[in-house]
Scaffold this motif. Structure first.
Motif, PDB file in Angstrom:
ATOM      1  N   VAL A  79      -4.293  -5.634   9.655  1.00 34.18           N
ATOM      2  CA  VAL A  79      -3.227  -5.914   8.686  1.00 34.18           C
ATOM      3  C   VAL A  79      -3.434  -5.077   7.419  1.00 34.18           C
ATOM      4  CG1 VAL A  79      -2.337  -7.699   7.130  1.00 34.18           C
ATOM      5  CG2 VAL A  79      -2.551  -8.170   9.571  1.00 34.18           C
ATOM      6  N   ALA A  80      -4.683  -4.906   7.025  1.00 34.15           N
ATOM      7  CA  ALA A  80      -4.959  -4.090   5.843  1.00 34.15           C
ATOM      8  C   ALA A  80      -4.762  -2.624   6.202  1.00 34.15           C
ATOM      9  CB  ALA A  80      -6.383  -4.326   5.371  1.00 34.15           C
ATOM     10  N   SER A  81      -3.880  -1.978   5.499  1.00 30.78           N
ATOM     11  CA  SER A  81      -3.570  -0.580   5.799  1.00 30.78           C
ATOM     12  C   SER A  81      -4.689   0.330   5.282  1.00 30.78           C
ATOM     13  CB  SER A  81      -2.245  -0.222   5.126  1.00 30.78           C
ATOM     14  OG  SER A  81      -1.834   1.030   5.542  1.00 30.78           O
ATOM     15  N   SER A  89       5.048   0.891   9.174  1.00 35.28           N
ATOM     16  CA  SER A  89       5.737   0.317  10.339  1.00 35.28           C
ATOM     17  C   SER A  89       7.133   0.902  10.526  1.00 35.28           C
ATOM     18  CB  SER A  89       5.868  -1.198  10.155  1.00 35.28           C
ATOM     19  OG  SER A  89       6.662  -1.466   8.999  1.00 35.28           O
ATOM     20  N   GLY A  90       7.753   1.298   9.422  1.00 37.05           N
ATOM     21  CA  GLY A  90       9.151   1.746   9.489  1.00 37.05           C
ATOM     22  C   GLY A  90      10.117   0.601   9.680  1.00 37.05           C
ATOM     23  N   THR A  99       0.812  -1.203   0.000  1.00 41.36           N
ATOM     24  CA  THR A  99       0.000   0.000   0.000  1.00 41.36           C
ATOM     25  C   THR A  99       0.855   1.266   0.000  1.00 41.36           C
ATOM     26  OG1 THR A  99      -1.949  -1.020   0.970  1.00 41.36           O
ATOM     27  CG2 THR A  99      -1.580   1.279   1.531  1.00 41.36           C
ATOM     28  N   ALA A 100       1.965   1.240   0.725  1.00 37.47           N
ATOM     29  CA  ALA A 100       2.853   2.410   0.767  1.00 37.47           C
ATOM     30  C   ALA A 100       3.425   2.688  -0.626  1.00 37.47           C
ATOM     31  CB  ALA A 100       3.969   2.182   1.783  1.00 37.47           C
ATOM     32  N   GLN A 147      -0.465   8.930   4.708  1.00 35.09           N
ATOM     33  CA  GLN A 147       0.737   8.983   3.856  1.00 35.09           C
ATOM     34  C   GLN A 147       0.473   9.908   2.671  1.00 35.09           C
ATOM     35  OE1 GLN A 147       0.966   4.791   2.971  1.00 35.09           O
ATOM     36  NE2 GLN A 147       2.334   4.333   4.686  1.00 35.09           N
TER      37      GLN A 147
HETATM   38  O1  M6R Z   1       4.808  -1.074   7.109  1.00 31.51           O
HETATM   39  P1  M6R Z   1       4.864  -0.824   5.636  1.00 31.51           P
HETATM   40  O2  M6R Z   1       4.085   0.367   5.217  1.00 31.51           O
HETATM   41  O3  M6R Z   1       6.292  -0.733   5.129  1.00 31.51           O
HETATM   42  O4  M6R Z   1       4.225  -2.096   4.962  1.00 31.51           O
HETATM   43  C1  M6R Z   1       4.198  -2.250   3.579  1.00 31.51           C
HETATM   44  C2  M6R Z   1       3.229  -3.328   3.166  1.00 31.51           C
HETATM   45  O5  M6R Z   1       3.606  -4.563   3.741  1.00 31.51           O
HETATM   46  C3  M6R Z   1       1.784  -3.014   3.546  1.00 31.51           C
HETATM   47  O6  M6R Z   1       1.364  -1.783   3.058  1.00 31.51           O
HETATM   48  C4  M6R Z   1       0.833  -4.112   3.018  1.00 31.51           C
HETATM   49  O7  M6R Z   1       0.800  -4.090   1.632  1.00 31.51           O
HETATM   50  C5  M6R Z   1      -0.564  -3.912   3.642  1.00 31.51           C
HETATM   51  N1  M6R Z   1      -0.944  -5.085   4.372  1.00 31.51           N
HETATM   52  C6  M6R Z   1      -1.615  -3.595   2.619  1.00 31.51           C
HETATM   53  O8  M6R Z   1      -2.856  -3.381   3.204  1.00 31.51           O
END
Ligand code: M6R
Length: 363
Positions: A152-154, A104-105, A57-58, A161
């Motif tokens: 878990v889903a962002s 998460s960083g 997602t990022a 962001q």
């Molecule tokens: O913590 P991050 O933003 O680096 O994580 C990146 C991806 O693992 C994260 O966005 C993942 O795609 C999500 N579960 C989507 O909803």
């Protein structure tokens, strides 16, 4: 505490008007002139190229921001997935700014990509966890101020962001004198309207819940968007597959006839994210190609778009109108709600989908 919601994801979707307002208040303090973001000790006048790197997602937030940096500040931007970037050993020019985006960083591939750039470029990160490895190892680390994201889903991290990246693009435009002061002020004013508009977009929840029963029957779903709505189509597809386990793909509307049109029949829901922008007519002609082949179109648009293009659609969802350039921030909400309610209809584990972890600290 889920604050009365059944799932963390529902709570985090609902929190977006508040957390976005918090982020805007932090970066644009009341009475401040121009776009001088606190903590951003960086002059974009000396930057001639931006490289953006992230996962999931990022990464889609970065792809959206490419449109903003290029259109508003006229800086060329390259966006890459961290796992590809880190092993490609790409050359970086002297005046390249490397931007890493991570909720998460701690994402292993993103951190490794950052370390590859460390002695080659200025490093800016956009993170939710301010004490994370990615934040610590950056020259400039910008918090998105979304608060803890548990699902878990962002969801809220994505819109925060996008908001911080939009502000950065506006600062870049200001530093490079790429926009007249009034235009810049207008864009800032438009960003400030977003929390209220997002609160209204959340009202679509009930309509989305009702249609999600039908969506839950599908084995494949196509998401379409054009311009800055294209990365959002990718994000909508990721969200749906991640929590409902329905196969979904996002496509740029203009790519439809280069392949995916062959998939279209009466069983395929096609979700079109299309505010009434300058490219609307082109998107609608793609929509008509889908309908002519019996495809079921869910059109997500604003009042103007709905008045022009509802005929023949399976469902139409009307969003509050916003300036098209920042529409991805608003249209993220129906994309999230579609995934959420479809997952509920299918009975899957919304907050902890199978096989996935919130923070991917191994490659
Ligand atoms: O913590 P991050 O933003 O680096 O994580 C990146 C991806 O693992 C994260 O966005 C993942 O795609 C999500 N579960 C989507 O909803």
């Amino acid at each position: 505490d889920k604050g009365g919601h059944k799932h963390w994801m529902a709570k985090e979707i609902a929190e977006q008007p508040t957390v976005l307002a918090d982020a805007l208040a932090h970066y644009l303090p009341e009475g401040a002139k121009g776009v001088n973001l606190p903590g951003v000790d960086l002059d974009f006048a000396g930057v001639d190229r931006i490289v953006m790197v992230a996962c999931g997602t990022a990464f889609y937030a970065c792809q959206t921001a490419k449109y903003w940096f290029e259109q508003l500040a006229r800086i060329p931007v390259e966006v890459d997935i961290a796992s590809e970037f880190r092993y490609r050993e790409p050359p970086l020019g002297d005046n390249t700014l490397a931007i890493f985006v991570s909720q998460s960083g701690e994402t292993a591939d993103t951190l490794a990509a950052l370390r590859y750039c460390a002695d080659k470029a200025k490093i800016l990160s956009v993170v939710n966890v301010a004490e994370s490895s990615i934040a610590r190892e950056s020259d400039v680390a910008l918090p998105i101020l979304a608060g803890a994201e548990i699902g878990v889903a962002s969801t809220k991290a994505f819109t925060c962001q996008l908001t911080v990246l939009a502000l950065l693009a506006l600062k870049a435009a200001q530093d490079r004198a790429a926009l007249p002061a009034e235009t810049l002020a207008q864009h800032v004013g438009n960003l400030r309207l977003l929390p209220g508009r997002i609160a209204r977009a959340l009202d679509a929840g009930e309509a989305i819940r009702e249609l999600s029963w039908e969506l839950a029957e599908a084995s494949d779903v196509l998401f379409l968007g054009r311009g800055p709505m294209y990365p959002l189509a990718l994000e909508g597809a990721l969200k749906l597959k991640e929590i409902s386990y329905i196969h979904a793909e996002g496509y740029a509307s203009g790519e439809l006839k280069h392949g995916p049109l062959a998939l279209v029949d009466s069983t395929l829901p096609v979700i079109v994210m299309a505010p009434r922008d300058g490219l609307f007519d082109k998107t609608i002609s793609n929509v008509q190609e889908v309908m002519a082949r019996g495809g079921r179109v869910l059109l997500i648009t604003d009042a103007e778009g709905a008045a022009e293009a509802s005929a023949g659609a399976w469902h139409v969802l009307e969003m509050p109108s916003v300036p098209p350039i920042f529409a991805p921030i608003l249209y993220a909400v129906p994309a999230q709600l579609l995934a959420y309610h479809t997952a509920i209809a299918k009975g899957t584990d919304v907050d902890q989908p199978r096989n996935l972890a919130k923070s991917v600290t191994v490659e």
